[in-house]
Scaffold this motif. Structure first.
Motif: not given
Length: 125
Positions: A53, A59, A61, A72
């Motif tokens: 993040i 964000t 991944y 988060s």
């Protein structure tokens, strides 16, 4: 001096969701242009970058984990969190949170400036 500290359950049952929190001190997680990652190391294996993040809340991944991972943050507490769903014993690992400056090259572990001490998570019934 920036410090990161992971916290969360050390034992998770298969099919459940693994939840970890990283508490940061010495730097705001909203400061440009820092990126805050989750990285894990299964027993006997190398490091695996899971996701990040960024300072602006964006964000990113790992493609291999994207369907099960969510990151988060809580800016009021200067924390960021990891959720990994549908865990199996293969998710057993030491989980680290870490900070680097700049976006990109998230799997280049030498670019990370600060690391938490890591927390062992075991997936077992």
């Amino acid at each position: 001096q920036v410090q990161l500290q992971e916290s969360g359950p050390g034992l998770v049952k298969p099919s459940q969701t693994l939840s970890l929190t990283c508490t940061v001190s010495g730097e705001s997680i909203t400061t440009s242009y820092y990126a805050w990652s989750w990285i894990r190391q299964p027993p006997g294996k190398g490091l695996e970058w899971m996701g990040v993040i960024a300072y602006d809340g964006s964000t990113y991944y790992s493609p291999s984990l994207k369907s099960r991972t969510s990151i988060s943050r809580d800016t009021s507490k200067n924390q960021f969190s990891l959720q990994l769903s549908s865990v199996t014993p293969e998710d057993t690992a030491v989980y680290y949170c870490a900070m680097k400056e700049g976006l990109g090259y998230f799997s280049d572990y030498e670019q990370y400036d600060y690391w938490g001490q890591g927390t062992q998570v075991t997936v077992s019934s």
